[in-house]
Design a protein around this motif. Sequence first.
Motif, PDB file in Angstrom:
ATOM      1  N   SER A   1       0.817  -1.212   0.000  1.00  0.00           N
ATOM      2  CA  SER A   1       0.000   0.000   0.000  1.00  0.00           C
ATOM      3  C   SER A   1       0.849   1.260   0.000  1.00  0.00           C
ATOM      4  O   SER A   1       0.419   2.301  -0.505  1.00  0.00           O
ATOM      5  CB  SER A   1      -0.937   0.006   1.213  1.00  0.00           C
ATOM      6  N   ASN A   2       2.026   1.182   0.583  1.00  0.00           N
ATOM      7  CA  ASN A   2       2.927   2.340   0.583  1.00  0.00           C
ATOM      8  C   ASN A   2       3.733   2.455  -0.703  1.00  0.00           C
ATOM      9  O   ASN A   2       4.393   3.479  -0.921  1.00  0.00           O
ATOM     10  CB  ASN A   2       3.903   2.258   1.764  1.00  0.00           C
ATOM     11  N   ASP A   3       3.705   1.426  -1.512  1.00  0.00           N
ATOM     12  CA  ASP A   3       4.557   1.400  -2.709  1.00  0.00           C
ATOM     13  C   ASP A   3       3.848   0.623  -3.816  1.00  0.00           C
ATOM     14  O   ASP A   3       4.139  -0.554  -4.045  1.00  0.00           O
ATOM     15  CB  ASP A   3       5.896   0.742  -2.365  1.00  0.00           C
ATOM     16  N   PRO A   4       2.915   1.255  -4.522  1.00  0.00           N
ATOM     17  CA  PRO A   4       2.164   0.532  -5.561  1.00  0.00           C
ATOM     18  C   PRO A   4       3.042  -0.068  -6.650  1.00  0.00           C
ATOM     19  O   PRO A   4       2.704  -1.120  -7.209  1.00  0.00           O
ATOM     20  CB  PRO A   4       1.251   1.622  -6.144  1.00  0.00           C
ATOM     21  N   ILE A   5       4.162   0.569  -6.938  1.00  0.00           N
ATOM     22  CA  ILE A   5       5.055   0.046  -7.978  1.00  0.00           C
ATOM     23  C   ILE A   5       5.480  -1.377  -7.645  1.00  0.00           C
ATOM     24  O   ILE A   5       5.613  -2.228  -8.529  1.00  0.00           O
ATOM     25  CB  ILE A   5       6.296   0.954  -8.134  1.00  0.00           C
ATOM     26  N   LEU A   6       5.661  -1.647  -6.361  1.00  0.00           N
ATOM     27  CA  LEU A   6       6.106  -2.977  -5.945  1.00  0.00           C
ATOM     28  C   LEU A   6       5.110  -4.047  -6.373  1.00  0.00           C
ATOM     29  O   LEU A   6       5.485  -5.103  -6.899  1.00  0.00           O
ATOM     30  CB  LEU A   6       6.307  -3.004  -4.435  1.00  0.00           C
ATOM     31  N   SER A   7       3.818  -3.791  -6.165  1.00  0.00           N
ATOM     32  CA  SER A   7       2.821  -4.805  -6.538  1.00  0.00           C
ATOM     33  C   SER A   7       2.754  -4.971  -8.050  1.00  0.00           C
ATOM     34  O   SER A   7       2.555  -6.087  -8.549  1.00  0.00           O
ATOM     35  CB  SER A   7       1.448  -4.409  -5.993  1.00  0.00           C
ATOM     36  N   TRP A   8       2.911  -3.878  -8.793  1.00  0.00           N
ATOM     37  CA  TRP A   8       2.917  -3.990 -10.251  1.00  0.00           C
ATOM     38  C   TRP A   8       4.100  -4.819 -10.722  1.00  0.00           C
ATOM     39  O   TRP A   8       3.958  -5.673 -11.600  1.00  0.00           O
ATOM     40  CB  TRP A   8       2.969  -2.601 -10.893  1.00  0.00           C
TER      41      TRP A   8
END
Length: 626
Positions: A156-163
């Motif tokens: 949630s703090n780093d959307p790029i990570l989930s992508w």
Amino acid sequence: MRFIDRSVDRLAMAEEKSIEEELSFPILLAERIRKAVDEAELFKVECGEVGKQVDRLSQMLRSVVRFATSTPSLYERSLRRIVADVSKNLERALTLVRKCKHSGVLRRVVNITSATDFRKALNHLDASVSDMKWLLSIFDSVASGGIVYSLPPIASNDPILSWVWSYVAFIQMGPLPDRIEAANSLASLALDNDRNKKIIVEESGVPPLLKLLKESGSPEAQIAAATALLNLATDQERVHIIAAELGIPMIVQVLIESPMRVQIWVANLVSKMAEHDPVAQEEFARENAIRPLVSLLSIDVVLDEPKPVDVKPSIHTIVENHMQMEKKQSTATTQKQNRSSHSRSSSSSSVYYPDAFGRYGHHRKDRENEKPEVKLELKISCAMALWMLSRGSVSNSRMITETKGLLCLAKLIEKEQGEVQHHCLMTVMEITAAAELNADLRRAAFKTNSPPAKAVVEQLLRVIGEVNNSPSLQIAAIKSIGSLARTFPARETRVIGPLVVQLGNKNVDVAAAAAIALGKFACPENFLCVEHSKAIIEFDGVPPLMKLLRANEVAQFHGLTLLCYLALHVGNSEALERARALTALEGAVRLVAAQNPSLKELIAKALYHLEVYQSGIHSHRQTYEP
């Protein structure tokens, strides 16, 4: 808001365990929590809610186990991170529920358990359930198709990570269309900023991209993977990581075996990696990337060298020819067949290297029928790759000259324009710079009677004299001639004239480059410095040189250096006297005294020589002893 532990040490420790071991621990925790819930005597309702969430997590974990054990190419990075976070939340829940086992007053006071503690624990477990749902949705989508773009709480703090997790998972495990789409998406992310590149590499994005690059049946997949790797390979550290995954031999193999539109992107990848990492630059050469690059560059270029004039062979030549005779005889039939096929296909087709192209003959017809713009783009990419591979590398420059590289570069400088011509000229500049530093390379590649060397010099002189609309090309050609200064005999004055003309170029950078190049002809380290100095003066080089002394500081420095060399070697020249070189040097020595001691010393020596020859005219002047 939840914290994502990015500790390298913890992650390394986690990855030492198998994925089955990683998953067995939270499942065991869930069983212990279920037992503790059954034994709880305090906060029974709250403990029951915890038990429900833990049961859901336990079922999800078992589903993950079934998927992990049945998937041969499992992407583990996101799985390990989420499971580690789930385990941490389950441990918290177990500690809390165990506090509710006894009902003694003292126990309640000591533990200070409250409804607030349960709310926090349930929030953590809810987040873990959502993370596990997201993970299972990735696995379901891999099986059914369709990339997941939702956001798990852990990121949630780093959307790029989930992508990144989603894209890499699909590249590694998904069907081919989704793998291509994910690789293109990853390439776009990498193009945005360096932070995205760092996350992609940290989350193990390189190995699946390299695996996708090997998809010989899908040029689209190879191009998507090559593009993503190209966007990642923008600094030395990331290039090291690509190389550490055995990427370089794989890239060279794809370069050799792929269709032309894939080779364009792979050659670009070679360029980028060689540009940012000297280790990769040398590794590409060891993996024999140079020969196929030269061969691809020579598409539609006739590389037949002019036949040498008949001369009496040396003993060395006779012995060498004798030793090679058997080998030539054994391959004569194959070569004859190749030449016959070559002449039937096209009178202007390129010379292909059998060891480079024989392995992918099924693409040859496609290459012959390819559009001209695609061939042009391939030439641009290959020329750029050779430029980056040769830059600052004597060994790689030598490898290029040991193929038909020099002749190919000369032909393309002659017939092409734009980027192809520029990149080829820059490659020649790097090769000649390496030859300037290495006598063995200089003697081997730039012998006076060498047809490729002659062809290169002819084109360099043509660019210097004719390409007046491109200072950058002129400067590259001038630098190349200057680097070869020691290879030209005294009679080869035709290379001096064009350089002298450029001393008067309106572009100060071109004029300064000409002064530097001529300085290499006239410097004392050049065995023929006196003869070359006389030639410079005979081509009327003194007037534009004196004018250059009034230009900017850089041009003035190189102009003064050349003037000093001329004074040292041809001090009795009337041209120097007419140009009042002695006066110019006397004025210059005071200006450079504090700035450049070595030039001050050189000027002093030049003044001494000029005064010796012109003592009658300048007897009133102070003598400068060297």
